[in-house]
Motif scaffolding. Structure first.
Motif, PDB file in Angstrom:
ATOM      1  N   TRP A 127       0.837  -1.204   0.000  1.00 32.47           N
ATOM      2  CA  TRP A 127       0.000   0.000   0.000  1.00 32.47           C
ATOM      3  C   TRP A 127       0.874   1.256   0.000  1.00 32.47           C
ATOM      4  O   TRP A 127       0.408   2.335  -0.335  1.00 32.47           O
ATOM      5  CB  TRP A 127      -0.957   0.009   1.198  1.00 32.47           C
ATOM      6  CG  TRP A 127      -0.262  -0.012   2.525  1.00 32.47           C
ATOM      7  CD1 TRP A 127       0.305  -1.064   3.143  1.00 32.47           C
ATOM      8  CD2 TRP A 127      -0.062   1.118   3.375  1.00 32.47           C
ATOM      9  NE1 TRP A 127       0.855  -0.689   4.334  1.00 32.47           N
ATOM     10  CE2 TRP A 127       0.641   0.658   4.507  1.00 32.47           C
ATOM     11  CE3 TRP A 127      -0.395   2.461   3.312  1.00 32.47           C
ATOM     12  CZ2 TRP A 127       1.015   1.483   5.556  1.00 32.47           C
ATOM     13  CZ3 TRP A 127      -0.026   3.282   4.370  1.00 32.47           C
ATOM     14  CH2 TRP A 127       0.657   2.792   5.463  1.00 32.47           C
ATOM     15  N   GLU A 160       2.883   0.659 -11.016  1.00 33.38           N
ATOM     16  CA  GLU A 160       2.235   1.939 -10.810  1.00 33.38           C
ATOM     17  C   GLU A 160       1.054   2.065 -11.755  1.00 33.38           C
ATOM     18  O   GLU A 160       1.161   1.800 -12.948  1.00 33.38           O
ATOM     19  CB  GLU A 160       3.231   3.073 -11.054  1.00 33.38           C
ATOM     20  CG  GLU A 160       2.736   4.405 -10.594  1.00 33.38           C
ATOM     21  CD  GLU A 160       3.859   5.415 -10.452  1.00 33.38           C
ATOM     22  OE1 GLU A 160       3.574   6.502  -9.985  1.00 33.38           O
ATOM     23  OE2 GLU A 160       4.994   5.099 -10.832  1.00 33.38           O
ATOM     24  N   THR A 161      -0.061   2.477 -11.200  1.00 36.22           N
ATOM     25  CA  THR A 161      -1.242   2.676 -12.018  1.00 36.22           C
ATOM     26  C   THR A 161      -1.286   4.123 -12.491  1.00 36.22           C
ATOM     27  O   THR A 161      -0.496   4.961 -12.062  1.00 36.22           O
ATOM     28  CB  THR A 161      -2.516   2.350 -11.216  1.00 36.22           C
ATOM     29  OG1 THR A 161      -2.606   3.266 -10.129  1.00 36.22           O
ATOM     30  CG2 THR A 161      -2.489   0.929 -10.691  1.00 36.22           C
ATOM     31  N   ALA A 177      -1.380  11.100  -9.218  1.00 34.05           N
ATOM     32  CA  ALA A 177      -1.329  11.638  -7.856  1.00 34.05           C
ATOM     33  C   ALA A 177       0.090  12.086  -7.515  1.00 34.05           C
ATOM     34  O   ALA A 177       0.292  13.141  -6.896  1.00 34.05           O
ATOM     35  CB  ALA A 177      -1.815  10.595  -6.863  1.00 34.05           C
ATOM     36  N   GLY A 178       1.090  11.313  -7.924  1.00 35.17           N
ATOM     37  CA  GLY A 178       2.478  11.697  -7.661  1.00 35.17           C
ATOM     38  C   GLY A 178       2.877  12.960  -8.395  1.00 35.17           C
ATOM     39  O   GLY A 178       3.564  13.821  -7.852  1.00 35.17           O
ATOM     40  N   GLU A 216      -3.582   6.208 -11.832  1.00 35.76           N
ATOM     41  CA  GLU A 216      -4.023   7.049 -10.727  1.00 35.76           C
ATOM     42  C   GLU A 216      -2.868   7.399  -9.796  1.00 35.76           C
ATOM     43  O   GLU A 216      -2.729   8.544  -9.361  1.00 35.76           O
ATOM     44  CB  GLU A 216      -5.135   6.354  -9.935  1.00 35.76           C
ATOM     45  CG  GLU A 216      -6.446   6.228 -10.676  1.00 35.76           C
ATOM     46  CD  GLU A 216      -6.475   5.000 -11.567  1.00 35.76           C
ATOM     47  OE1 GLU A 216      -5.579   4.144 -11.444  1.00 35.76           O
ATOM     48  OE2 GLU A 216      -7.388   4.922 -12.400  1.00 35.76           O
ATOM     49  N   THR A 217      -2.009   6.415  -9.467  1.00 31.88           N
ATOM     50  CA  THR A 217      -0.885   6.716  -8.571  1.00 31.88           C
ATOM     51  C   THR A 217       0.134   7.621  -9.255  1.00 31.88           C
ATOM     52  O   THR A 217       0.718   8.490  -8.621  1.00 31.88           O
ATOM     53  CB  THR A 217      -0.204   5.422  -8.095  1.00 31.88           C
ATOM     54  OG1 THR A 217       0.219   4.665  -9.230  1.00 31.88           O
ATOM     55  CG2 THR A 217      -1.142   4.590  -7.242  1.00 31.88           C
TER      56      THR A 217
END
Length: 96
Positions: A14, A20-21, A27-28, A23-24
């Motif tokens: 988590w 890595e998607t 977000a990063g 979304e991640t």
């Protein structure tokens, strides 16, 4: 204390995902851009405040300190003796 059981149950995936998607990644990117904006903006603000502080306080203090230092030097050091005019090789004084 509350994190250790959660990590034991879920593992570290988590926090550190194996892949890595979208979304991640997004977000990063948003986090990096926002943190750079905040950090660079705050350093500019600090620079402006420090510059105004230096002008408002530092410049008058430098003037007063320099005048005080010159006054102390004049009291402490004897006046310099005038230097004689230069002489030529024969010992005669040159007219300037």
């Amino acid at each position: 204390e509350a994190v250790l059981p959660f990590v034991k149950e879920k593992g570290l995936s988590w926090i550190l995902p194996l892949h890595e998607t979208v979304e991640t990644f997004l977000a990063g990117v948003i986090f990096a851009v926002a943190s750079n904006f905040i950090l660079i903006g705050s350093t500019k603000l600090v620079t402006v405040v420090a510059t105004y502080g230096d002008v408002l306080f530092g410049f008058p203090f430098r003037l007063v300190g320099g005048a005080g230092w010159r006054a102390l030097e004049e009291k402490a050091l004897p006046p310099a003796e005038p230097t004689p005019p230069p002489a030529d090789a024969m010992g005669r004084f040159l007219k300037l």
